[in-house]
Design a protein around this motif. Structure first.
Motif, mmCIF file in Angstrom:
data_model
loop_
_atom_site.group_PDB
_atom_site.id
_atom_site.type_symbol
_atom_site.label_atom_id
_atom_site.label_comp_id
_atom_site.label_asym_id
_atom_site.label_seq_id
_atom_site.Cartn_x
_atom_site.Cartn_y
_atom_site.Cartn_z
ATOM 1 N N GLY A 237 1.697 -6.988 4.866
ATOM 2 C CA GLY A 237 1.948 -5.551 4.797
ATOM 3 C C GLY A 237 0.656 -4.758 4.715
ATOM 4 N N ARG A 238 -0.265 -5.198 3.878
ATOM 5 C CA ARG A 238 -1.540 -4.490 3.741
ATOM 6 C C ARG A 238 -2.351 -4.557 5.032
ATOM 7 N NH1 ARG A 238 -3.537 -5.988 -2.475
ATOM 8 N NH2 ARG A 238 -1.939 -4.719 -3.526
ATOM 9 N N THR A 239 -2.306 -5.694 5.708
ATOM 10 C CA THR A 239 -2.988 -5.817 7.003
ATOM 11 C C THR A 239 -2.386 -4.854 8.016
ATOM 12 O OG1 THR A 239 -3.550 -8.138 6.603
ATOM 13 C CG2 THR A 239 -3.559 -7.398 8.887
ATOM 14 N N ASP A 240 -1.055 -4.731 8.000
ATOM 15 C CA ASP A 240 -0.365 -3.828 8.917
ATOM 16 C C ASP A 240 -0.737 -2.370 8.643
ATOM 17 O OD1 ASP A 240 1.554 -3.423 11.035
ATOM 18 O OD2 ASP A 240 2.928 -2.658 9.526
ATOM 19 N N ARG B 78 -8.125 0.993 0.546
ATOM 20 C CA ARG B 78 -7.655 1.496 -0.749
ATOM 21 C C ARG B 78 -6.210 1.970 -0.649
ATOM 22 N NH1 ARG B 78 -9.686 6.867 -3.946
ATOM 23 N NH2 ARG B 78 -8.538 6.519 -5.867
ATOM 24 N N PHE B 79 -5.884 2.682 0.439
ATOM 25 C CA PHE B 79 -4.506 3.129 0.647
ATOM 26 C C PHE B 79 -3.587 1.926 0.798
ATOM 27 C CE2 PHE B 79 -0.937 4.644 3.207
ATOM 28 C CZ PHE B 79 -0.623 5.844 2.589
ATOM 29 N N ALA B 80 -4.040 0.911 1.543
ATOM 30 C CA ALA B 80 -3.232 -0.292 1.751
ATOM 31 C C ALA B 80 -2.961 -1.017 0.443
ATOM 32 C CB ALA B 80 -3.926 -1.223 2.739
ATOM 33 N N ALA C 9 3.818 -5.973 -4.612
ATOM 34 C CA ALA C 9 4.962 -6.890 -4.658
ATOM 35 C C ALA C 9 4.961 -7.568 -6.024
ATOM 36 C CB ALA C 9 4.870 -7.923 -3.538
ATOM 37 N N ASN C 10 5.924 -7.240 -6.851
ATOM 38 C CA ASN C 10 6.048 -7.834 -8.181
ATOM 39 C C ASN C 10 7.179 -8.848 -8.215
ATOM 40 O OD1 ASN C 10 4.013 -6.167 -9.037
ATOM 41 N ND2 ASN C 10 5.318 -4.797 -10.226
ATOM 42 N N VAL C 11 6.927 -9.998 -8.831
ATOM 43 C CA VAL C 11 7.937 -11.044 -8.959
ATOM 44 C C VAL C 11 8.430 -11.095 -10.398
ATOM 45 C CG1 VAL C 11 8.367 -13.528 -8.796
ATOM 46 C CG2 VAL C 11 6.986 -12.386 -7.056
ATOM 47 N N ARG D 101 10.240 -4.382 8.313
ATOM 48 C CA ARG D 101 10.399 -5.543 9.192
ATOM 49 C C ARG D 101 9.698 -6.760 8.605
ATOM 50 N NH1 ARG D 101 7.073 -7.670 12.536
ATOM 51 N NH2 ARG D 101 5.710 -5.850 12.646
ATOM 52 N N ILE D 102 8.502 -6.570 8.069
ATOM 53 C CA ILE D 102 7.755 -7.671 7.460
ATOM 54 C C ILE D 102 8.512 -8.216 6.249
ATOM 55 C CG2 ILE D 102 5.657 -8.216 6.169
ATOM 56 C CD1 ILE D 102 4.196 -6.232 8.052
ATOM 57 N N THR D 103 9.029 -7.325 5.416
ATOM 58 C CA THR D 103 9.769 -7.742 4.223
ATOM 59 C C THR D 103 11.026 -8.511 4.598
ATOM 60 O OG1 THR D 103 8.937 -5.840 2.968
ATOM 61 C CG2 THR D 103 10.911 -6.932 2.122
ATOM 62 N N ALA D 104 11.778 -8.005 5.577
ATOM 63 C CA ALA D 104 13.015 -8.664 6.002
ATOM 64 C C ALA D 104 12.741 -10.048 6.582
ATOM 65 C CB ALA D 104 13.738 -7.802 7.031
ATOM 66 N N ALA D 105 11.620 -10.182 7.311
ATOM 67 C CA ALA D 105 11.284 -11.473 7.924
ATOM 68 C C ALA D 105 11.036 -12.536 6.861
ATOM 69 C CB ALA D 105 10.056 -11.316 8.819
ATOM 70 N N HIS D 106 10.346 -12.173 5.797
ATOM 71 C CA HIS D 106 10.065 -13.166 4.747
ATOM 72 C C HIS D 106 11.265 -13.374 3.828
ATOM 73 C CE1 HIS D 106 5.916 -14.108 5.657
ATOM 74 N NE2 HIS D 106 5.738 -12.833 5.951
#
Length: 218
Positions: free
Chosen positions: A45-48, A57-59, A64-66, A198-203
């Motif tokens: 996500g940060r790379t995207d 810094r914005f990225a 993501a908290n577990v 999309r990234i979140t749903a894929a993982h």
């Protein structure tokens, strides 16, 4: 035929210990899978976000908290979120409307005050007053006084607008000149810039595979 009966005799607590061991294995696998998914979501996500033209810094505001935060659980969960309140508009794209206007910094204005993005409210709080410049048939401006030297006033070349010069102008001592800092618009349409859902749903779809990878009977 004579009736036969039988029963299984287990050591006291053996079944309970076996069940607890299996539960522990499952909890470790579930928590490991959730950590793996969350780590991958945050990294990709940060790379995207950076690929969309934003700063590192914005990225880094994408998190993501577990849970649970300590220990393991068969009900492990992850919360994917961002700490910037206007973040979602860059995921979906759309139009932002002013209330009644949006004030955008002009290219000549300093981009930041300290580490914060330049806004009219921050400018008034940190540096000094702003005043409107209304233009017939054109977008209105917000301006401030900038401190200049006698030579700059004589030549009309005030150089680069800096926060230091603006503070000098706001202090009211010496020569000064009005400079526009913000332009007012009714609304701004922003394009979609990244694909975090999309990234979140894929993982999330890979959680079963991550669980299998983390399922170890030690």
């Amino acid at each position: 035929m004579a009736k036969l009966g039988f029963r299984m005799i287990t050591p006291t607590g053996a079944i309970e210990r076996a069940m607890q061991r299996n539960l522990s294995i499952m909890a470790n696998a579930a928590t490991g899978a959730m950590n793996q998914a969350a780590t991958n979501i945050k990294k990709e996500g940060r790379t995207d976000i950076v690929s969309g033209g934003f700063s590192r810094r914005f990225a880094n505001s994408f998190r993501a908290n577990v849970y649970p935060k300590s220990g393991v659980s068969v009900g492990a969960a992850a919360l994917i979120f961002d700490t910037v309140k206007y973040f979602d508009i860059f995921e979906t794209g759309g139009t932002v409307h002013g209330k009644p206007m949006l004030w955008l910094p002009l290219p000549s204005a300093p981009k930041k005050i300290g580490r914060q993005r330049m806004t009219p409210a921050l400018y008034v709080k940190q540096i000094g007053p702003l005043f409107p410049i209304n233009r017939v048939g054109k977008a209105p401006l917000l301006a401030a006084n900038i401190g200049i030297s006698a030579r700059q006033r004589a030549t009309g070349n005030i150089g680069k607008i800096t926060n230091a010069k603006l503070r000098k102008g706001a202090a009211g001592a010496g020569p000064k000149q009005a400079v526009p800092l913000f332009v007012g618009v009714d609304d701004v349409t922003l394009k979609k810039r990244f694909n975090l859902r999309r990234i979140t749903a894929a993982h999330a779809a890979k959680l079963g595979a991550y669980f299998a990878e983390n399922l170890k009977d030690d």
